[in-house]
Design a protein around this motif. Sequence first.
Motif, PDB file in Angstrom:
ATOM      1  N   ALA A   1       0.847  -1.194   0.000  1.00 53.67           N
ATOM      2  CA  ALA A   1       0.000   0.000   0.000  1.00 53.67           C
ATOM      3  C   ALA A   1       0.879   1.238   0.000  1.00 53.67           C
ATOM      4  O   ALA A   1       1.741   1.391   0.866  1.00 53.67           O
ATOM      5  CB  ALA A   1      -0.913   0.006   1.221  1.00 53.67           C
ATOM      6  N   ILE A   2       0.685   2.093  -0.991  1.00 53.41           N
ATOM      7  CA  ILE A   2       1.299   3.414  -0.970  1.00 53.41           C
ATOM      8  C   ILE A   2       0.352   4.322  -0.197  1.00 53.41           C
ATOM      9  O   ILE A   2      -0.754   4.632  -0.652  1.00 53.41           O
ATOM     10  CB  ILE A   2       1.522   3.969  -2.380  1.00 53.41           C
ATOM     11  CG1 ILE A   2       2.395   3.025  -3.210  1.00 53.41           C
ATOM     12  CG2 ILE A   2       2.159   5.364  -2.305  1.00 53.41           C
ATOM     13  CD1 ILE A   2       2.521   3.453  -4.668  1.00 53.41           C
ATOM     14  N   ILE A   3       0.765   4.718   0.991  1.00 53.37           N
ATOM     15  CA  ILE A   3      -0.053   5.585   1.820  1.00 53.37           C
ATOM     16  C   ILE A   3       0.299   7.034   1.474  1.00 53.37           C
ATOM     17  O   ILE A   3       1.446   7.455   1.594  1.00 53.37           O
ATOM     18  CB  ILE A   3       0.189   5.336   3.312  1.00 53.37           C
ATOM     19  CG1 ILE A   3       0.020   3.848   3.645  1.00 53.37           C
ATOM     20  CG2 ILE A   3      -0.722   6.205   4.153  1.00 53.37           C
ATOM     21  CD1 ILE A   3      -1.371   3.326   3.494  1.00 53.37           C
ATOM     22  N   ALA A   4      -0.682   7.782   1.040  1.00 54.53           N
ATOM     23  CA  ALA A   4      -0.449   9.147   0.563  1.00 54.53           C
ATOM     24  C   ALA A   4      -1.508  10.085   1.143  1.00 54.53           C
ATOM     25  O   ALA A   4      -2.406   9.670   1.880  1.00 54.53           O
ATOM     26  CB  ALA A   4      -0.493   9.164  -0.962  1.00 54.53           C
ATOM     27  N   HIS A   5      -1.376  11.362   0.816  1.00 58.62           N
ATOM     28  CA  HIS A   5      -2.352  12.354   1.274  1.00 58.62           C
ATOM     29  C   HIS A   5      -2.551  13.399   0.182  1.00 58.62           C
ATOM     30  O   HIS A   5      -1.623  13.747  -0.548  1.00 58.62           O
ATOM     31  CB  HIS A   5      -1.900  13.023   2.573  1.00 58.62           C
ATOM     32  CG  HIS A   5      -0.509  13.575   2.534  1.00 58.62           C
ATOM     33  ND1 HIS A   5       0.593  12.823   2.834  1.00 58.62           N
ATOM     34  CD2 HIS A   5      -0.048  14.808   2.207  1.00 58.62           C
ATOM     35  CE1 HIS A   5       1.691  13.567   2.704  1.00 58.62           C
ATOM     36  NE2 HIS A   5       1.322  14.775   2.312  1.00 58.62           N
ATOM     37  N   ASP A   6      -3.764  13.890   0.112  1.00 60.29           N
ATOM     38  CA  ASP A   6      -4.118  14.918  -0.867  1.00 60.29           C
ATOM     39  C   ASP A   6      -3.953  16.288  -0.226  1.00 60.29           C
ATOM     40  O   ASP A   6      -4.675  16.636   0.710  1.00 60.29           O
ATOM     41  CB  ASP A   6      -5.555  14.717  -1.334  1.00 60.29           C
ATOM     42  CG  ASP A   6      -5.933  15.634  -2.487  1.00 60.29           C
ATOM     43  OD1 ASP A   6      -5.149  16.550  -2.817  1.00 60.29           O
ATOM     44  OD2 ASP A   6      -7.023  15.442  -3.055  1.00 60.29           O
ATOM     45  N   THR A   7      -3.010  17.067  -0.730  1.00 57.98           N
ATOM     46  CA  THR A   7      -2.746  18.388  -0.155  1.00 57.98           C
ATOM     47  C   THR A   7      -3.854  19.391  -0.471  1.00 57.98           C
ATOM     48  O   THR A   7      -3.891  20.479   0.112  1.00 57.98           O
ATOM     49  CB  THR A   7      -1.407  18.942  -0.666  1.00 57.98           C
ATOM     50  OG1 THR A   7      -1.457  19.073  -2.090  1.00 57.98           O
ATOM     51  CG2 THR A   7      -0.257  18.011  -0.276  1.00 57.98           C
ATOM     52  N   GLU A   8      -4.756  19.035  -1.369  1.00 60.78           N
ATOM     53  CA  GLU A   8      -5.893  19.892  -1.677  1.00 60.78           C
ATOM     54  C   GLU A   8      -7.200  19.226  -1.239  1.00 60.78           C
ATOM     55  O   GLU A   8      -8.240  19.345  -1.897  1.00 60.78           O
ATOM     56  CB  GLU A   8      -5.912  20.245  -3.158  1.00 60.78           C
ATOM     57  CG  GLU A   8      -4.704  21.081  -3.585  1.00 60.78           C
ATOM     58  CD  GLU A   8      -4.755  21.529  -5.033  1.00 60.78           C
ATOM     59  OE1 GLU A   8      -5.737  21.202  -5.727  1.00 60.78           O
ATOM     60  OE2 GLU A   8      -3.798  22.201  -5.472  1.00 60.78           O
ATOM     61  N   PHE A   9      -7.119  18.544  -0.114  1.00 61.14           N
ATOM     62  CA  PHE A   9      -8.297  17.895   0.464  1.00 61.14           C
ATOM     63  C   PHE A   9      -9.468  18.859   0.640  1.00 61.14           C
ATOM     64  O   PHE A   9     -10.641  18.467   0.588  1.00 61.14           O
ATOM     65  CB  PHE A   9      -7.936  17.296   1.828  1.00 61.14           C
ATOM     66  CG  PHE A   9      -7.523  18.323   2.842  1.00 61.14           C
ATOM     67  CD1 PHE A   9      -8.472  18.943   3.644  1.00 61.14           C
ATOM     68  CD2 PHE A   9      -6.204  18.714   2.971  1.00 61.14           C
ATOM     69  CE1 PHE A   9      -8.108  19.918   4.564  1.00 61.14           C
ATOM     70  CE2 PHE A   9      -5.827  19.685   3.903  1.00 61.14           C
ATOM     71  CZ  PHE A   9      -6.785  20.286   4.694  1.00 61.14           C
ATOM     72  N   TRP A  10      -9.147  20.117   0.876  1.00 62.36           N
ATOM     73  CA  TRP A  10     -10.157  21.130   1.176  1.00 62.36           C
ATOM     74  C   TRP A  10     -11.131  21.372   0.021  1.00 62.36           C
ATOM     75  O   TRP A  10     -12.239  21.889   0.242  1.00 62.36           O
ATOM     76  CB  TRP A  10      -9.485  22.447   1.557  1.00 62.36           C
ATOM     77  CG  TRP A  10      -8.414  22.884   0.592  1.00 62.36           C
ATOM     78  CD1 TRP A  10      -7.081  22.598   0.651  1.00 62.36           C
ATOM     79  CD2 TRP A  10      -8.602  23.666  -0.590  1.00 62.36           C
ATOM     80  NE1 TRP A  10      -6.410  23.164  -0.412  1.00 62.36           N
ATOM     81  CE2 TRP A  10      -7.322  23.824  -1.196  1.00 62.36           C
ATOM     82  CE3 TRP A  10      -9.715  24.255  -1.189  1.00 62.36           C
ATOM     83  CZ2 TRP A  10      -7.126  24.538  -2.367  1.00 62.36           C
ATOM     84  CZ3 TRP A  10      -9.531  24.985  -2.374  1.00 62.36           C
ATOM     85  CH2 TRP A  10      -8.240  25.110  -2.938  1.00 62.36           C
ATOM     86  N   ARG A  11     -10.736  20.985  -1.179  1.00 63.58           N
ATOM     87  CA  ARG A  11     -11.627  21.205  -2.330  1.00 63.58           C
ATOM     88  C   ARG A  11     -12.941  20.433  -2.178  1.00 63.58           C
ATOM     89  O   ARG A  11     -13.969  20.826  -2.749  1.00 63.58           O
ATOM     90  CB  ARG A  11     -10.927  20.794  -3.628  1.00 63.58           C
ATOM     91  CG  ARG A  11      -9.774  21.718  -4.010  1.00 63.58           C
ATOM     92  CD  ARG A  11      -9.240  21.421  -5.395  1.00 63.58           C
ATOM     93  NE  ARG A  11      -8.133  22.276  -5.752  1.00 63.58           N
ATOM     94  CZ  ARG A  11      -8.243  23.517  -6.204  1.00 63.58           C
ATOM     95  NH1 ARG A  11      -9.448  24.055  -6.382  1.00 63.58           N
ATOM     96  NH2 ARG A  11      -7.166  24.230  -6.504  1.00 63.58           N
ATOM     97  N   ASP A  12     -12.913  19.330  -1.437  1.00 64.28           N
ATOM     98  CA  ASP A  12     -14.118  18.523  -1.275  1.00 64.28           C
ATOM     99  C   ASP A  12     -14.865  18.851   0.013  1.00 64.28           C
ATOM    100  O   ASP A  12     -15.860  18.198   0.343  1.00 64.28           O
ATOM    101  CB  ASP A  12     -13.740  17.031  -1.276  1.00 64.28           C
ATOM    102  CG  ASP A  12     -14.848  16.152  -1.828  1.00 64.28           C
ATOM    103  OD1 ASP A  12     -15.670  16.651  -2.623  1.00 64.28           O
ATOM    104  OD2 ASP A  12     -14.915  14.963  -1.459  1.00 64.28           O
ATOM    105  N   SER A  13     -14.418  19.873   0.726  1.00 66.19           N
ATOM    106  CA  SER A  13     -15.007  20.175   2.028  1.00 66.19           C
ATOM    107  C   SER A  13     -16.497  20.541   1.974  1.00 66.19           C
ATOM    108  O   SER A  13     -17.223  20.268   2.939  1.00 66.19           O
ATOM    109  CB  SER A  13     -14.222  21.284   2.740  1.00 66.19           C
ATOM    110  OG  SER A  13     -14.182  22.467   1.970  1.00 66.19           O
ATOM    111  N   PRO A  14     -17.013  21.140   0.888  1.00 63.04           N
ATOM    112  CA  PRO A  14     -18.458  21.392   0.879  1.00 63.04           C
ATOM    113  C   PRO A  14     -19.277  20.098   1.003  1.00 63.04           C
ATOM    114  O   PRO A  14     -20.424  20.132   1.466  1.00 63.04           O
ATOM    115  CB  PRO A  14     -18.686  22.078  -0.470  1.00 63.04           C
ATOM    116  CG  PRO A  14     -17.382  22.755  -0.759  1.00 63.04           C
ATOM    117  CD  PRO A  14     -16.338  21.788  -0.255  1.00 63.04           C
ATOM    118  N   ARG A  15     -18.673  18.970   0.616  1.00 64.79           N
ATOM    119  CA  ARG A  15     -19.365  17.676   0.701  1.00 64.79           C
ATOM    120  C   ARG A  15     -19.065  16.944   2.001  1.00 64.79           C
ATOM    121  O   ARG A  15     -19.901  16.202   2.513  1.00 64.79           O
ATOM    122  CB  ARG A  15     -18.957  16.796  -0.485  1.00 64.79           C
ATOM    123  CG  ARG A  15     -19.698  15.475  -0.581  1.00 64.79           C
ATOM    124  CD  ARG A  15     -19.580  14.911  -1.980  1.00 64.79           C
ATOM    125  NE  ARG A  15     -18.210  14.554  -2.297  1.00 64.79           N
ATOM    126  CZ  ARG A  15     -17.775  13.286  -2.323  1.00 64.79           C
ATOM    127  NH1 ARG A  15     -18.591  12.292  -2.028  1.00 64.79           N
ATOM    128  NH2 ARG A  15     -16.525  13.031  -2.653  1.00 64.79           N
TER     129      ARG A  15
END
Length: 216
Positions: free
Chosen positions: A105-119
């Motif tokens: 498993a490549i464990i990663a993170h999305d640095t623009e996670f905030w784009r989905d915050s309205p949902r």
Amino acid sequence: MTEDAALARARTEFAALRDTIEGLDDASLDLLFRVARTPNAFDETREVPDALLRAAFDIARMGPTSANSQPMRIVFVRSADGKAKLEPSLSEGNRDKTMAAPVTAIIAHDTEFWRDSPRTFIRDLGSTFGDNPAASEVAAFRNGTLGAAYFLIACRALGLDCGAMSGFDNGVVDDAFFAGTSVKSNFLCNLGWGKPESIMGPRLYRYEFDEVCRYA
């Protein structure tokens, strides 16, 4: 179901949980922490089914993250093509065991996670993080790592063994798997059923409470 009804149901379920179970039994704690170990080799004859990986994620996704940000992203590498893309990133000490593992498993993170915050959250976080990439990176890394810890515990809870590791080139992994996206790799984790003979030795020293904890 209305929002008020959903909230009332959540509160009822939470209260009922406390009446149903007070904590895990000793066998469960052994499986998760006390006896569990990090193997260096896995049973190559046992494939890890999709359903088990999905089940582990479905458990892990319920763990709390700041502002329900959920920045963790995972790539499950197990095909020959996937392993070939991953191999150039691996340090010498991690190459053989990773190439032989049923799943990495490549464990990663999305640095623009905030784009989905309205949902995913109660308000849009664009004003907080959109113009502050440094803060976004810190939040993504912190909460992505938190999510990864939930995932490893979920894997152990479902009977899998985990071999989390550094010892690879993040830039090579990001170019191979996340090019053109806002996702960045954190660490790798081999998954499967560990071979007991691959355990390297007795458990190394763990700090006692009084050595590293204090009250204030």
